[in-house]
Design an enzyme around this catalytic site. Structure first.
Site, PDB file in Angstrom:
ATOM      1  CG  HIS A   1      -1.864  -1.108   1.319  1.00 52.52           C
ATOM      2  ND1 HIS A   1      -1.716  -2.151   2.195  1.00 52.52           N
ATOM      3  CD2 HIS A   1      -3.003  -1.354   0.624  1.00 52.52           C
ATOM      4  CE1 HIS A   1      -2.725  -2.997   2.043  1.00 52.52           C
ATOM      5  NE2 HIS A   1      -3.523  -2.539   1.092  1.00 52.52           N
TER       6      HIS A   1
ATOM      7  NE  ARG B   1      -7.060 -13.009   0.993  1.00 50.95           N
ATOM      8  CZ  ARG B   1      -7.532 -13.428  -0.153  1.00 50.95           C
ATOM      9  NH1 ARG B   1      -6.900 -14.369  -0.826  1.00 50.95           N
ATOM     10  NH2 ARG B   1      -8.642 -12.929  -0.656  1.00 50.95           N
TER      11      ARG B   1
END
Ligand code: PAF
Length: 273
Positions: A34, A184
């Protein structure tokens, strides 16, 4: 960094600034991947807006939305340090009403790969991205190449709905051993973390075969599947940038995609050739 929680307030803010806006939509649990989207947005725009919204409509029945990692304070700090101008943190009731219009993913491209095992997932993704793009009205919106199918469907939606935002595809960020960064990954234990490397290894191997001029898709997929053993494989596909099956790798027009289960965690990765 300004924090805004209400869509009308953000609309008002963006309406009144006469500067380019780079937008990075996220579901939180921010990592280096990100941050690379934010950095790119900062380089290419005057104002950067990040949203954190755990979108319920992209989780299917039985998929545990409540288990999705939440790191609100850490996420805010990351955004602040990365130089984000506005952090948009809407509440679910501000984004969705009780009787909703929604975007339907294309019947073919939205129901292959990830969409085959998670039917309807991309309806939720496209609907929330449409809403967020309408609220923020950015010049550029940034998405990772790791979620290649999502990126492809969003780019298609923007084109087919004649939207004026520019969609920017950003390279996948990897750990030094090759594992693609993903929210994840925190579900992986030590052994699974090691097993997960088979996914990037299979893609590196495919890249090596292509560099030796072995371009036949069947041959490459066979070797990749052998490298992925004994992981549960959801798919290994060689597709064009338009998500059409390719019999042979076409340099400059190919994405090789893998999704496999490591322990109980689904991981996806790809390379663009
Ligand atoms: O990639 C994600 O994090 C999500 O699918 C997105 C694009 C923020 C929509 O909820």
């Amino acid at each position: 960094m300004k924090i805004i929680t209400q869509a009308p307030e953000l609309k008002e803010f963006t309406k009144n600034i006469n500067q380019s806006i780079g937008f990075v939509p996220t579901m939180g649990a921010l990592h280096e991947g990100h941050i690379s989207l934010i950095k790119r947005a900062k380089r290419e725009n005057e104002i950067v807006i990040v949203s954190i919204f755990l979108n319920p409509t992209q989780f299917l029945k039985g998929e545990d939305l409540d288990k999705y990692p939440k790191k609100d304070e850490a996420d805010k700090k990351i955004c602040e340090l990365a130089g984000v101008d506005v952090l948009f943190l809407p509440h679910v009731n501000d984004i969705y009403g009780s009787d909703e219009a929604s975007i339907l993913a294309p019947k073919v491209r939205g129901y292959i790969l990830e969409g085959a095992t998670r039917p309807g997932h991309f309806n939720g993704v496209l609907t929330v991205v449409m809403k967020l793009l309408n609220i923020v009205a950015p010049t550029n919106a940034y998405f990772g190449k790791k979620d290649a199918q999502q990126l492809n469907l969003i780019t298609l939606m923007v084109k087919q709905f004649f939207m004026s935002v520019n969609i920017v595809a950003v390279d996948t960020v990897r750990e030094s051993d090759g594992l693609a960064l993903s929210s994840r990954n925190i579900y992986l234990n030590k052994n699974e973390r090691k097993e997960a490397l088979k996914i990037s290894a299979s893609l590196y191997m495919a890249g090596k075969m292509v560099s030796k001029n072995i371009l036949d898709s069947k041959e490459i997929i066979k070797e990749m599947r052998a490298t992925l053993e004994p992981l549960e494989i959801f798919y290994v596909e060689i597709l064009s940038r338009d998500f059409e099956k390719l019999l042979h790798v076409e340099i400059g027009n190919t994405i090789i995609l893998v999704e496999a289960k490591v322990g109980t965690t689904r991981l996806l990765d790809n390379i663009w050739l």
